[in-house]
Design a protein around this motif. Structure first.
Motif, PDB file in Angstrom:
ATOM      1  N   UNK A   1     -12.722  13.570 -34.352  1.00 20.73           N
ATOM      2  CA  UNK A   1     -11.771  14.599 -34.811  1.00 20.73           C
ATOM      3  C   UNK A   1     -12.082  15.987 -34.270  1.00 20.73           C
ATOM      4  N   UNK A   2     -13.249  16.197 -33.693  1.00 20.35           N
ATOM      5  CA  UNK A   2     -13.616  17.507 -33.162  1.00 20.35           C
ATOM      6  C   UNK A   2     -13.596  17.574 -31.637  1.00 20.35           C
ATOM      7  N   UNK A   3     -13.208  16.497 -31.000  1.00 19.39           N
ATOM      8  CA  UNK A   3     -13.215  16.485 -29.540  1.00 19.39           C
ATOM      9  C   UNK A   3     -12.001  17.197 -28.953  1.00 19.39           C
ATOM     10  N   UNK A   4     -12.237  17.910 -27.869  1.00 21.29           N
ATOM     11  CA  UNK A   4     -11.163  18.563 -27.139  1.00 21.29           C
ATOM     12  C   UNK A   4     -10.351  17.500 -26.397  1.00 21.29           C
ATOM     13  N   UNK A   5      -9.032  17.672 -26.373  1.00 23.49           N
ATOM     14  CA  UNK A   5      -8.163  16.780 -25.625  1.00 23.49           C
ATOM     15  C   UNK A   5      -7.646  17.485 -24.367  1.00 23.49           C
ATOM     16  N   UNK A   6      -7.197  16.697 -23.416  1.00 25.30           N
ATOM     17  CA  UNK A   6      -6.589  17.218 -22.190  1.00 25.30           C
ATOM     18  C   UNK A   6      -5.186  16.613 -22.100  1.00 25.30           C
ATOM     19  N   UNK A   7      -4.159  17.469 -22.158  1.00 26.40           N
ATOM     20  CA  UNK A   7      -2.784  16.981 -22.255  1.00 26.40           C
ATOM     21  C   UNK A   7      -1.924  17.633 -21.174  1.00 26.40           C
ATOM     22  N   UNK A   8      -1.194  16.825 -20.429  1.00 21.60           N
ATOM     23  CA  UNK A   8      -0.226  17.343 -19.468  1.00 21.60           C
ATOM     24  C   UNK A   8       1.107  17.598 -20.153  1.00 21.60           C
ATOM     25  N   UNK A   9       1.848  18.597 -19.690  1.00 22.12           N
ATOM     26  CA  UNK A   9       3.130  18.937 -20.316  1.00 22.12           C
ATOM     27  C   UNK A   9       4.332  18.675 -19.417  1.00 22.12           C
TER      28      UNK A   9
ATOM     29  N   UNK B   1     -15.420  17.701 -16.307  1.00 21.78           N
ATOM     30  CA  UNK B   1     -16.775  17.213 -16.589  1.00 21.78           C
ATOM     31  C   UNK B   1     -17.448  18.070 -17.661  1.00 21.78           C
ATOM     32  N   UNK B   2     -17.178  19.363 -17.646  1.00 23.92           N
ATOM     33  CA  UNK B   2     -17.697  20.258 -18.692  1.00 23.92           C
ATOM     34  C   UNK B   2     -17.098  19.892 -20.049  1.00 23.92           C
ATOM     35  N   UNK B   3     -15.781  19.594 -20.065  1.00 28.44           N
ATOM     36  CA  UNK B   3     -15.144  19.179 -21.310  1.00 28.44           C
ATOM     37  C   UNK B   3     -15.724  17.856 -21.814  1.00 28.44           C
ATOM     38  N   UNK B   4     -15.980  16.937 -20.874  1.00 24.84           N
ATOM     39  CA  UNK B   4     -16.567  15.659 -21.272  1.00 24.84           C
ATOM     40  C   UNK B   4     -17.961  15.873 -21.873  1.00 24.84           C
ATOM     41  N   UNK B   5     -18.761  16.735 -21.250  1.00 26.83           N
ATOM     42  CA  UNK B   5     -20.099  17.019 -21.780  1.00 26.83           C
ATOM     43  C   UNK B   5     -20.012  17.645 -23.169  1.00 26.83           C
TER      44      UNK B   5
ATOM     45  N   UNK C   1     -10.752  10.136 -20.223  1.00 26.11           N
ATOM     46  CA  UNK C   1     -12.059  10.486 -19.651  1.00 26.11           C
ATOM     47  C   UNK C   1     -12.706  11.616 -20.449  1.00 26.11           C
ATOM     48  N   UNK C   2     -11.948  12.658 -20.727  1.00 24.50           N
ATOM     49  CA  UNK C   2     -12.493  13.820 -21.435  1.00 24.50           C
ATOM     50  C   UNK C   2     -13.004  13.432 -22.820  1.00 24.50           C
ATOM     51  N   UNK C   3     -12.300  12.515 -23.473  1.00 25.68           N
ATOM     52  CA  UNK C   3     -12.707  12.133 -24.830  1.00 25.68           C
ATOM     53  C   UNK C   3     -13.740  11.012 -24.860  1.00 25.68           C
ATOM     54  N   UNK C   4     -13.608  10.037 -23.940  1.00 22.13           N
ATOM     55  CA  UNK C   4     -14.446   8.838 -24.050  1.00 22.13           C
ATOM     56  C   UNK C   4     -15.255   8.517 -22.798  1.00 22.13           C
ATOM     57  N   UNK C   5     -15.060   9.270 -21.708  1.00 16.57           N
ATOM     58  CA  UNK C   5     -15.796   8.998 -20.479  1.00 16.57           C
ATOM     59  C   UNK C   5     -15.251   7.837 -19.684  1.00 16.57           C
ATOM     60  N   UNK C   6     -13.982   7.476 -19.883  1.00 11.29           N
ATOM     61  CA  UNK C   6     -13.373   6.340 -19.211  1.00 11.29           C
ATOM     62  C   UNK C   6     -12.811   6.745 -17.853  1.00 11.29           C
ATOM     63  N   UNK C   7     -13.270   6.096 -16.782  1.00 10.89           N
ATOM     64  CA  UNK C   7     -12.695   6.340 -15.463  1.00 10.89           C
ATOM     65  C   UNK C   7     -13.485   7.338 -14.633  1.00 10.89           C
TER      66      UNK C   7
ATOM     67  N   UNK D   1     -17.661  17.114 -25.364  1.00 10.28           N
ATOM     68  CA  UNK D   1     -17.179  16.128 -26.326  1.00 10.28           C
ATOM     69  C   UNK D   1     -18.187  15.026 -26.632  1.00 10.28           C
ATOM     70  N   UNK D   2     -19.133  14.810 -25.748  1.00  8.78           N
ATOM     71  CA  UNK D   2     -19.931  13.579 -25.775  1.00  8.78           C
ATOM     72  C   UNK D   2     -20.559  13.283 -27.135  1.00  8.78           C
ATOM     73  N   UNK D   3     -21.113  14.266 -27.782  1.00  7.89           N
ATOM     74  CA  UNK D   3     -21.834  14.019 -29.042  1.00  7.89           C
ATOM     75  C   UNK D   3     -21.062  14.485 -30.271  1.00  7.89           C
ATOM     76  N   UNK D   4     -19.768  14.759 -30.096  1.00  9.69           N
ATOM     77  CA  UNK D   4     -18.963  15.226 -31.226  1.00  9.69           C
ATOM     78  C   UNK D   4     -18.222  14.064 -31.873  1.00  9.69           C
ATOM     79  N   UNK D   5     -17.959  14.151 -33.176  1.00  7.75           N
ATOM     80  CA  UNK D   5     -17.104  13.132 -33.801  1.00  7.75           C
ATOM     81  C   UNK D   5     -15.688  13.217 -33.235  1.00  7.75           C
TER      82      UNK D   5
END
Length: 339
Positions: free
Chosen positions: A56-64, A44-48, A14-20, A50-54
């Protein structure tokens, strides 16, 4: 983030591509503490962003955190049903990993973990000869999460303190998850969000080696441990150990003897203390190099005595800096309709 490694993979999409749906995906992160309007606002702020970034520059959200991995059970079962239907029934033994927590199914023989390892090997063999449109790589990542989850679930909670305990194993797995991100892309910047006890560069609880201690050993000063503390106000927590009990509002003042009280009196208002900077507060305040007691709260607190919950620390040794919020307010839980 100290959240389900399994469920966070969908939130990353979702954060990278808006899926879901962000509300639904946040609600699946494994802990009620993240099931809040504030967390939805964050993603939603992270998605906004990322929306117009290439890509390789998008922020990811990763659980540990490998525990609570319903998404991984579903993903592995779905893959085997497509790729090796004769083997799909084997996943049923792992259904318990969707909800079981560390130390809740102790088993010296590790039968559950062995089953998870067998399924991971099966998928790994398939990944070596993928077909068109095959998603074996994604299924393999989910299978490996199940192996780690099965290890935590089957370790006895009363195991010896230190490296052999279930809590130490959990922090070690979380540190490994961060290390994989850093090592895959040495130029990337990674922010780790977890309880202060996990972030610390030493130990917590009954001398459990913290996630932060592993990252410090591996990366030296490239790991910066930032604690988040607050002076007074309110927070949500469940009372007692009943996981069915809804979170309730708890109030607290600064107290008299805590680290938070000393920080409140030293610098009124919100502030950030960088212990690495030249002329840092640690140089001017020798007590930051001495044993202190920080208040320590989690998802559950004692019913009446929570104000007395503290953990020992030496601030300038356990952390590289402190972000201090003078007044805390409660987060806002998502309604059942939202999640």
């Amino acid at each position: 983030m100290e959240a389900s490694q399994s469920a966070a993979r969908a939130l990353d999409a979702y954060v990278r591509y808006g899926t879901g749906s962000p509300e639904r995906l946040v609600a699946r992160l494994g802990f009620w503490t993240w099931r809040t309007r504030e967390m939805v606002d964050l993603v939603e702020w992270l998605r906004a962003h990322n929306r117009d970034l290439p890509e390789e520059h998008r922020v990811r959200f990763v659980g540990t955190d490998p525990q609570l991995c319903a998404d991984s059970v579903e993903a592995v079962a779905a893959f085997l049903l497509r790729a090796a239907p004769e083997q799909a029934g084997r996943v049923g033994a792992l259904d318990v990993l969707a909800r079981a927590r560390p130390g809740t199914l102790p088993d010296p023989d590790k039968a559950l973990m062995r089953r998870a390892e067998e399924i991971a090997r099966l998928i790994a063999d398939h990944a070596e000869r993928p077909g068109p449109g095959d998603d074996a790589g994604e299924a393999l990542e989910h299978a490996r999460i199940l192996v780690r989850a099965a290890d935590l679930v089957t370790r006895p909670f009363e195991a010896p303190a230190g490296e052999d305990g279930v809590l130490a194993a959990r922090d070690r797995y979380m540190a490994d998850a961060v290390a994989r991100l850093v090592d895959d892309d040495p130029e990337a910047r990674v922010m780790v969000w977890a309880h202060n006890g996990h972030i610390a560069k030493g130990t917590y609880g009954d001398q459990v080696p913290a996630l932060g201690s592993k990252l410090r050993e591996r990366y030296g000063d490239a790991y910066y441990a930032l604690a988040l503390l607050f002076g007074k106000g309110s927070f949500l927590a469940r009372r007692g150990n009943d996981r069915q009990r809804p979170p309730a509002r708890h109030r607290i003042g600064t107290g008299l003897r805590s680290l938070e009280a000393r920080l409140t009196h030293a610098v009124p208002g919100d502030h950030y203390a960088d212990f690495r900077a030249a002329g840092s507060p640690a140089d001017a305040a020798p007590w930051l190099h001495a044993p202190q007691a920080q208040r320590s709260f989690g998802a559950n607190v004692q019913r009446f005595l929570y104000r007395l919950n503290t953990a020992p620390l030496v601030p300038a040794e356990d952390y590289d800096g402190i972000a201090f919020v003078a007044r805390s307010t409660c987060s806002h839980l998502l309604s059942p309709a939202e999640d």
